[in-house]
Design a protein around this motif. Structure first.
Motif, short mmCIF file in Angstrom:
data_model
loop_
_atom_site.label_atom_id
_atom_site.label_comp_id
_atom_site.label_asym_id
_atom_site.label_seq_id
_atom_site.Cartn_x
_atom_site.Cartn_y
_atom_site.Cartn_z
N LEU A 1 0.81 -1.23 0.00
CA LEU A 1 0.00 0.00 0.00
C LEU A 1 0.84 1.28 0.00
CD1 LEU A 1 -2.92 -0.93 2.44
CD2 LEU A 1 -3.03 -0.63 -0.03
N MET A 2 2.05 1.21 0.58
CA MET A 2 2.81 2.44 0.75
C MET A 2 3.09 3.17 -0.56
SD MET A 2 5.53 3.15 3.63
CE MET A 2 6.97 2.36 2.98
N PRO A 3 3.57 2.49 -1.61
CA PRO A 3 3.82 3.23 -2.85
C PRO A 3 2.57 3.90 -3.41
CG PRO A 3 4.91 1.12 -2.91
CD PRO A 3 4.05 1.10 -1.69
N ILE A 4 1.42 3.23 -3.26
CA ILE A 4 0.18 3.83 -3.76
C ILE A 4 -0.15 5.09 -2.95
CG2 ILE A 4 -2.29 3.43 -4.13
CD1 ILE A 4 -1.60 0.46 -4.56
N VAL B 1 2.08 6.95 -1.38
CA VAL B 1 3.06 7.98 -1.79
C VAL B 1 2.59 8.67 -3.05
CG1 VAL B 1 5.39 8.31 -2.72
CG2 VAL B 1 5.05 6.90 -0.69
N MET B 2 2.11 7.87 -4.02
CA MET B 2 1.64 8.42 -5.28
C MET B 2 0.52 9.45 -5.04
SD MET B 2 -0.24 6.33 -8.37
CE MET B 2 -1.80 6.11 -7.51
N THR C 1 1.76 12.59 -2.88
CA THR C 1 2.65 13.50 -3.62
C THR C 1 1.85 14.39 -4.57
OG1 THR C 1 4.33 11.78 -3.52
CG2 THR C 1 4.73 13.59 -5.04
N PRO D 1 9.64 14.31 2.52
CA PRO D 1 9.23 13.15 1.72
C PRO D 1 8.26 12.24 2.48
CG PRO D 1 11.61 13.39 1.71
CD PRO D 1 11.08 14.36 2.72
N LEU D 2 8.40 12.20 3.81
CA LEU D 2 7.55 11.29 4.59
C LEU D 2 6.30 11.99 5.14
CD1 LEU D 2 10.37 9.44 6.56
CD2 LEU D 2 9.05 8.54 4.67
N MET E 1 2.97 12.34 -10.50
CA MET E 1 2.15 11.49 -9.64
C MET E 1 0.66 11.75 -9.86
SD MET E 1 4.13 9.40 -8.16
CE MET E 1 5.69 9.39 -9.02
N ILE F 1 -5.74 -6.62 -1.14
CA ILE F 1 -4.65 -5.63 -1.07
C ILE F 1 -3.41 -6.16 -1.76
CG2 ILE F 1 -3.02 -4.48 0.48
CD1 ILE F 1 -5.32 -4.26 2.52
N ILE G 1 6.03 5.07 -10.16
CA ILE G 1 5.77 5.23 -8.73
C ILE G 1 7.03 4.89 -7.93
CG2 ILE G 1 4.44 4.39 -6.75
CD1 ILE G 1 2.15 3.74 -8.70
N ILE H 1 10.11 6.78 -5.24
CA ILE H 1 10.52 6.19 -3.96
C ILE H 1 12.05 6.06 -3.90
CG2 ILE H 1 10.44 4.05 -2.59
CD1 ILE H 1 7.52 3.76 -3.55
N VAL I 1 14.05 13.27 -3.38
CA VAL I 1 12.72 13.35 -2.78
C VAL I 1 12.19 11.99 -2.33
CG1 VAL I 1 12.21 15.33 -4.24
CG2 VAL I 1 11.44 13.07 -4.95
N GLY I 2 12.97 10.90 -2.54
CA GLY I 2 12.46 9.56 -2.30
C GLY I 2 12.30 9.21 -0.83
N ILE I 3 11.27 8.41 -0.53
CA ILE I 3 11.07 8.04 0.86
C ILE I 3 12.07 6.98 1.31
CG2 ILE I 3 8.61 8.62 0.92
CD1 ILE I 3 8.07 5.57 0.86
N ALA J 1 14.81 8.88 2.73
CA ALA J 1 14.32 9.54 3.94
C ALA J 1 14.26 8.54 5.10
CB ALA J 1 12.95 10.16 3.69
N TRP K 1 6.99 -6.50 -5.89
CA TRP K 1 5.84 -5.71 -5.45
C TRP K 1 4.65 -5.94 -6.38
CZ3 TRP K 1 3.05 -1.43 -7.46
CH2 TRP K 1 2.25 -0.76 -6.53
#
Lengths: 272, 301
Positions: A23-26, A28-29, A32, A44-45, A242, B118, B133, B137, B142-144, B147, B178
């Motif tokens: 779920l995290m990348p979605i 982030v998308m 952002t 970023p977070l 994004m 999910i 996407i 990252i 800017v990537g998490i 971070a 993923w």
């Protein structure tokens, strides 16, 4: 008892962690998309302080709407052709003892194995010689061909399990195989048609390689190719990129959530 | 059967042949024109040297393109990368997919459908969108990922996550996992649900429960599904294109090429059509071999 509990915690923990990874990348998308440029660089977070829509405007200015329309046209026609043609062929393979049937089935399996990348140059040359580069028709035709083998295999397995009594009765009444197929088989094949159609729609909607070589003019680009243009246009404006992805991805996710039962069924059938 | 009946049958049989042919021919025409003829074209073209711009100027070179491939360092790099991706995909996608499927099948009681939905979701997103996407990252500014690493005090790679081929190939794997692990999970879950409850009851009497029962009883029983899962993953690993095309374009200096992207580079950037065909034939042979394996295993199943 405590051992049982520990195993339970590990089991829930593992699927929960994996779900977060998914779920995290979605997330982030989507987040952002709403962030300001400053927020994207500095936090970023973090989560966006406001829900601005300027990123959506930038993304749409690239022509995302027309890319989506192209994808829709290509998917609609290709999926219609794939499902119709594959259903017909699979029915013959499962019912009629032609001597060449075994050979035809082997051909179909071979067709399933051949990836577009392995025939890229002659396919490009052929479409180019037919003057079909930069036309939706020129992508629909080869995509249809590459979708047929898998769908034939899917329908074939379904038709083999199909009760034969109804067809036998129809044969006695003087129906030809053609009539039986369209009047009896098709109306009773709803679930497998749905599975095949949904699976192929996702595949065609997302297909990249053939569309990449065939569609170079912006007027005819499908969504996956269009997304690259989005990146080219807004190189480091991540908000705009994004936003474009959100526009492209969210409708597919909604369709998936509605029809997920059929997805799972058609994919699960692969292992059988 | 009386004579009359036989005649009706033979009449309807010829009628059947006509309608059967009508039903079968479109599929054959499509596959022949757009798959089989191009496949033959690839083989024929691999013995010539020509470019996209001089389509009529074909020069016979025999096995020259294949000899060139064996001497081409980057071809071997691409092939090696494909094999790394095959191996890592089997471990990450089939391995983790099996664990997830086992947990969803018998390990947990609540939220099975939610977790399954999910985890399967990324499968419906286009690989280009997935790549873009993950590009943000992995981004060094800017990537998490950076971070997160910095927030726990770890150092980040100096050339970025995608700048160093030793690291970027793994970033490609993480992205591929993923997208595809959920697919493997659903496939294997369907196999697990075919294992009857009695088997587990019997195993429990013999003292095998939990992980032990899974290892010694469940795994052998879903062997066929696992073989199909491994084959699908292997075939997918040879088709990989978008992740590399978007992340690295095969670079730096061709270190992250795979067969798909290298064929594309040779054909459409360098216009070495004959050589691209020869590389395609190698991919074709691998693909047909894997298809044959799949056919063999599905017949056994």
């Amino acid at each position: 008892m405590s051992r049982f509990k520990l195993a339970n915690i590990i089991a829930y923990g593992f699927v929960t962690l994996f779900s977060i990874y998914v779920l995290m990348p979605i997330l982030v998308m989507v987040l952002t998309t709403f962030k300001s440029k400053r927020e994207i660089f500095l936090e970023p977070l973090g989560i966006p302080s406001q829900f601005g829509i300027s990123s959506f405007e930038k993304a749409l200015s690239v022509g995302l709407g027309s890319f989506m329309l192209n994808s829709f046209i290509v998917s609609f026609f290709a999926v219609f052709l794939i499902v119709t043609i594959s259903g017909m062929a699979a029915y013959v393979l499962s019912r009629i003892d032609f001597k060449i049937n075994k050979f035809v089935y082997l051909l179909i399996v071979a067709g399933f194995a051949i990836p577009p990348a392995a025939v890229l140059v002659p396919l490009y040359t052929m479409v180019s010689n037919l003057n079909l580069l930069n036309s939706l028709f020129g992508v629909i035709m080869p995509l249809t061909a590459f979708g047929i083998p898998f769908t034939v295999i899917l329908f074939y397995a379904f038709f083999l399990d199909f009760p034969k009594e109804v067809e036998e009765a129809a044969t006695i009444d003087g129906c030809t195989k053609l009539q039986i197929f369209f009047r009896i088989i098709v109306p009773l094949s709803g679930p497998v048609i749905a599975s095949a159609a949904i699976f192929q729609t996702v595949w065609i909607w997302n297909e990249f390689l053939l569309a990449l070589i065939m569609l170079t003019s912006d007027d005819f680009k499908t969504l996956p190719i269009g997304l690259l243009k989005l990146r080219g246009e807004w190189t480091s404006d991540w908000g705009a990129i994004m936003a474009g992805l959100t526009i492209a991805v969210i409708p597919v996710l909604i369709v998936f959530l509605i029809f997920q039962k059929y997805f799972v069924r058609s994919l699960a059938g692969l292992g059988k | 059967m009386n004579k009359n009946n036989t005649q009706t049958n033979s009449f309807s049989l010829s009628n059947d042949k006509v309608s059967a042919t009508i039903l079968l021919v479109p599929a054959l025409i499509f596959c022949t024109i757009f798959i089989f003829i191009p496949a033959i074209g690839t083989i024929v073209g691999s013995f010539y040297s020509y470019s996209l711009t001089s389509m009529n100027n074909w020069k016979w070179v025999g096995f020259g393109n294949y000899v060139k491939a064996t001497q081409d360092e980057y071809f071997w790099v691409a092939l090696k990368n494909n094999f790394i991706i095959v191996f890592a995909s089997i471990v990450l996608q089939v391995g983790v997919g099996t664990i997830l499927a086992a947990i969803l099948d018998r390990g947990i009681t609540h939220g099975k459908i939610i977790f399954r939905t999910i985890i399967f979701t990324p499968m419906v997103i286009s690989s280009v969108a997935v790549s873009l996407i993950w590009l943000i990252i992995y981004d060094p500014n800017v990537g998490i990922l950076n971070a997160i690493f910095k927030s726990v005090g770890l150092s980040t790679p100096s050339k970025g996550w995608l700048g160093d081929p030793d690291i970027s190939i793994w970033m490609i794997m993480i992205t591929a996992a993923w997208q595809n692990t959920g697919f493997m999970m659903v496939l294997i879950l369907a196999g697990l649900q075919g294992v009857s409850k009695e088997v587990y009851d019997a195993a429990e009497i013999d003292g095998a429960t939990g992980v032990k029962a899974f290892w010694y009883i469940t795994l052998p029983m879903i062997r066929n599904v696992l073989i199909v899962a491994i084959l699908i993953t292997t075939i997918g690993a040879f088709k990989v294109f978008e992740f590399i095309f978007v992340f690295t374009q095969g670079g730096p200096s061709n270190a992250t090429q795979v067969l798909g992207t290298y064929i594309y580079l040779q054909a459409f950037n360098l216009l070495h059509m004959g050589y691209a065909n020869a590389l395609s034939v190698i991919l074709l042979i691998i693909a047909l071999f894997l298809g044959w394996l799949q056919l063999k295993s599905s017949r056994k199943a």
